[in-house]
Design an enzyme around this catalytic site. Sequence first.
Site, PDB file in Angstrom:
ATOM      1  N   HIS A   1       0.834  -1.201   0.000  1.00 44.53           N
ATOM      2  CA  HIS A   1       0.000   0.000   0.000  1.00 44.53           C
ATOM      3  C   HIS A   1       0.866   1.246   0.000  1.00 44.53           C
ATOM      4  O   HIS A   1       1.827   1.329   0.761  1.00 44.53           O
ATOM      5  CB  HIS A   1      -0.908  -0.008   1.241  1.00 44.53           C
ATOM      6  CG  HIS A   1      -1.876   1.129   1.272  1.00 44.53           C
ATOM      7  ND1 HIS A   1      -2.014   1.968   2.348  1.00 44.53           N
ATOM      8  CD2 HIS A   1      -2.763   1.565   0.341  1.00 44.53           C
ATOM      9  CE1 HIS A   1      -2.956   2.873   2.085  1.00 44.53           C
ATOM     10  NE2 HIS A   1      -3.425   2.655   0.874  1.00 44.53           N
TER      11      HIS A   1
ATOM     12  N   GLU B   1      -0.042   5.197   0.289  1.00 46.23           N
ATOM     13  CA  GLU B   1      -0.975   6.335   0.363  1.00 46.23           C
ATOM     14  C   GLU B   1      -0.175   7.613   0.128  1.00 46.23           C
ATOM     15  O   GLU B   1       0.563   8.054   1.010  1.00 46.23           O
ATOM     16  CB  GLU B   1      -1.697   6.368   1.712  1.00 46.23           C
ATOM     17  CG  GLU B   1      -2.626   7.565   1.865  1.00 46.23           C
ATOM     18  CD  GLU B   1      -3.592   7.768   0.706  1.00 46.23           C
ATOM     19  OE1 GLU B   1      -4.568   7.011   0.609  1.00 46.23           O
ATOM     20  OE2 GLU B   1      -3.371   8.680  -0.126  1.00 46.23           O
TER      21      GLU B   1
ATOM     22  N   HIS C   1      -6.362   3.456  -6.163  1.00 45.02           N
ATOM     23  CA  HIS C   1      -7.455   4.225  -5.548  1.00 45.02           C
ATOM     24  C   HIS C   1      -7.246   5.703  -5.833  1.00 45.02           C
ATOM     25  O   HIS C   1      -6.128   6.149  -6.015  1.00 45.02           O
ATOM     26  CB  HIS C   1      -7.535   3.936  -4.049  1.00 45.02           C
ATOM     27  CG  HIS C   1      -8.310   2.685  -3.774  1.00 45.02           C
ATOM     28  ND1 HIS C   1      -9.381   2.636  -2.927  1.00 45.02           N
ATOM     29  CD2 HIS C   1      -8.186   1.437  -4.306  1.00 45.02           C
ATOM     30  CE1 HIS C   1      -9.873   1.419  -2.917  1.00 45.02           C
ATOM     31  NE2 HIS C   1      -9.166   0.666  -3.736  1.00 45.02           N
ATOM     32  N   GLU C   2      -8.357   6.443  -5.870  1.00 42.74           N
ATOM     33  CA  GLU C   2      -8.329   7.839  -6.333  1.00 42.74           C
ATOM     34  C   GLU C   2      -7.540   7.904  -7.640  1.00 42.74           C
ATOM     35  O   GLU C   2      -6.557   8.653  -7.769  1.00 42.74           O
ATOM     36  CB  GLU C   2      -7.716   8.773  -5.277  1.00 42.74           C
ATOM     37  CG  GLU C   2      -8.521   8.825  -3.990  1.00 42.74           C
ATOM     38  CD  GLU C   2      -8.251   7.624  -3.076  1.00 42.74           C
ATOM     39  OE1 GLU C   2      -7.102   7.191  -3.001  1.00 42.74           O
ATOM     40  OE2 GLU C   2      -9.199   7.108  -2.442  1.00 42.74           O
TER      41      GLU C   2
ATOM     42  N   GLU D   1     -10.270   2.146  -8.239  1.00 43.69           N
ATOM     43  CA  GLU D   1     -11.476   2.558  -7.525  1.00 43.69           C
ATOM     44  C   GLU D   1     -12.202   3.544  -8.460  1.00 43.69           C
ATOM     45  O   GLU D   1     -12.911   3.142  -9.356  1.00 43.69           O
ATOM     46  CB  GLU D   1     -11.082   3.181  -6.186  1.00 43.69           C
ATOM     47  CG  GLU D   1     -12.242   3.508  -5.286  1.00 43.69           C
ATOM     48  CD  GLU D   1     -11.795   4.385  -4.128  1.00 43.69           C
ATOM     49  OE1 GLU D   1     -10.961   5.277  -4.342  1.00 43.69           O
ATOM     50  OE2 GLU D   1     -12.281   4.193  -3.005  1.00 43.69           O
TER      51      GLU D   1
ATOM     52  N   GLU E   1     -16.402   2.323   1.180  1.00 42.97           N
ATOM     53  CA  GLU E   1     -15.857   3.135   2.278  1.00 42.97           C
ATOM     54  C   GLU E   1     -16.827   4.264   2.646  1.00 42.97           C
ATOM     55  O   GLU E   1     -16.724   4.841   3.725  1.00 42.97           O
ATOM     56  CB  GLU E   1     -14.474   3.689   1.912  1.00 42.97           C
ATOM     57  CG  GLU E   1     -14.505   4.638   0.733  1.00 42.97           C
ATOM     58  CD  GLU E   1     -13.128   5.172   0.336  1.00 42.97           C
ATOM     59  OE1 GLU E   1     -12.180   5.023   1.099  1.00 42.97           O
ATOM     60  OE2 GLU E   1     -13.028   5.738  -0.769  1.00 42.97           O
TER      61      GLU E   1
HETATM   62  C1  NOJ Z   1      -8.908   6.009   0.393  1.00 38.93           C
HETATM   63  C2  NOJ Z   1      -8.980   4.640  -0.205  1.00 38.93           C
HETATM   64  O1  NOJ Z   1     -10.061   4.530  -1.086  1.00 38.93           O
HETATM   65  C3  NOJ Z   1      -9.076   3.640   0.926  1.00 38.93           C
HETATM   66  O2  NOJ Z   1      -9.248   2.334   0.407  1.00 38.93           O
HETATM   67  C4  NOJ Z   1      -7.851   3.744   1.795  1.00 38.93           C
HETATM   68  O3  NOJ Z   1      -7.972   2.865   2.866  1.00 38.93           O
HETATM   69  C5  NOJ Z   1      -7.688   5.166   2.327  1.00 38.93           C
HETATM   70  N1  NOJ Z   1      -7.741   6.116   1.249  1.00 38.93           N
HETATM   71  C6  NOJ Z   1      -6.381   5.332   3.080  1.00 38.93           C
HETATM   72  O4  NOJ Z   1      -5.301   5.153   2.210  1.00 38.93           O
HETATM   73 CA    CA Z   2     -11.340   6.350  -2.166  1.00 40.05          CA
END
Ligand code: NOJ
Ligand code: CA
Length: 665
Positions: free
Chosen positions: A379, A381, A452-453, A471, A477
Amino acid sequence: MFKFFARFFRWLFGPKKPLLEYDEKIVSPDGRIECRVRLLNGQIIYAVKKDNKIVLKDSKLLVELRGDAPLGMGLMLVRAVQKNFDETWETVCGETQFIRNHYNETAFYLSESGGKKRLFTLRFRVFDEGVAFRYEIPPQPEFQKLVVENEATEFNVDGNSYAWYIPAYQPDRYEYNYTRASVYELSGSVHTPLTIETPTGFFISVHEAALYNYGSMTLKLDADGALVSDITPLSDGARAYVELPFNTPWRMIMIADTPLELTVNHMMLNLNEPPLKTQDFSWVKPLKFMGIWWAMYVGEWTWAEGPRHGATTEHAKEYVDACVRLGVPGLLIEGWNNGWNGDWLANGPTNDFVHPAEDFDLKAVAEYAREKGVELVGHHETVGYVDNYEKQLEEAYRVYADNGIHYVKPGYAGAYMTIQGRREFHHSQAGVRHYQKALELAAKYQICLDVHEPIKGTGIERTWPNLLTREGARGQEYEGGALFPSHATILPFTRLLSGGMDYTSGIFDVSNNVKRMATTLARQVAYYVTIYSGMQMAADRPKFYEELHPDLFKFVRDVPVSWGFTLPLLGQIGQFYVVARRDRASSDWYIGGVTNEEARRVRVGFDFLEEGAMYEAEIYRDGDDAHYRENQLALVVENRRVSKADYLDVWMAPGGGFAVRLHKL
Ligand code: NOJ
Ligand code: CA
């Protein structure tokens, strides 16, 4: 390169005289769709009909340039070259194994009659499933690079059509609920795919394919009331800086007789190129995975270090063991690295993608997972701080690759990206370039992505199959108040036309106080069939699978990620959707169905099953008094034997759904 273009120009200006007026009808292979392209008063205008009924009225094409005259006025036609194409290709993974790419094409080679006499080509392709075209601009002595001020490509649908849209340029990117409105009521720009019901009875979707090195196309109404492209600007207002030769992304209009037919439109993938011969993707494998994840959403664990830190070595090993017991081949671990402590949304400039948190031993966890045969999903972020991420990107991938990790979920939470010190939209040219850079580098390290994003899907996974999913829409979420049952009955006809989505399905703790799902329990497993994703998450904590609902979990374990064939059965946008899919690796079929806030009984015929064969039908459905608000857990699991001649009457509760596994005996 230069020789190539010199030869090309000689061919182009052969003995023929350029035309000042021209009119051609390009017809789809089945003869039903007609795209009329005209050169009139120096401009190209196109219009689309199906069965002689209007889909798009006369629509103009123009590219406005910074510091140069717009491209698309004062034109002559130098040549029009027709071609027919028909080929069937195999997907690495996806909703369908074999895809037919069949179209009639005309390339219009155009030249300005005055000024710099610049040249460009408009290439149109007409499929049985719709129309696509793009601008292709070769390098010319006085025209080597350009700055796109805007691209004014019209899609002139009747203003009385209905559209299902999400707004563009918003802080939560694509993560919005859909609104249905008349096209003439649209205010501001909206994202694509933009799905529209025309007064002539067609279901169309305007979108783009093969988005590279360019701002993403949003749509808005122009002064004449036509839908027109609004290419996402960079921070300086320009839409794109490009060097020639350059082809814009394909502009496409998917056209179907019914909403269901739209869901199996393959134009977007067909308009993308196969992978380069030099790129080997035999290592790409779809994946089902659990995660150190939902426990953070319901407040049991934290991303940050401390007494409730989720991503500890111990928890990770426990989850690996659970994967083995439950038969789930992958495990996502979020919160493993430095950068989560304090306000994580503010940590973007300094996030560390290389070094693990103190209580997380990456090497030991990776070794443990390897021994147990579990694939880890890493992961990253980034919080949109691309500058910080790109500095570490290669090393970050290398750390994972060195530890035998072949999957990464990058995330770009945040209203903007920070790129070269500037605030840019995720869906700007700068964003598009970053996503592409990360994807190509991931391929180098044999890493598959679940972004994601992300930038929206435009079918580039045909060329880069390591982009397993993304995503790019409001997903689970947002449960706990911001998701409504109708959402999952709109997605198949809108967002999912642009490719797979990581919806994070399979939350069994539906009545949790912190994150209460607006679904029944049965519906959570329907999503594995109704929402395709090349990486499919079993998103809840293992105890809910093992201790509370092991009978229901059997479906999650059995359901494939990649499919041989997809057959939509029933559906109306915003009301319900039922789809059957055949496993790629066996003769088993799976069916998923979801409804909106209203209860609904549907009849599902099994005539798609093999002649003469018997199947064990495992049915997972809402209990008779189930309801997404009052009675989420009422569930019935039942088995019966069925054949092609049978059918199933099944009731879906308000906010409910069902799933069926048809196992060939
Ligand atoms: C948004 C993501 O869509 C989600 O899956 C993730 O857990 C959080 N950001 C934190 O990174
Ligand atoms: Ca998201």
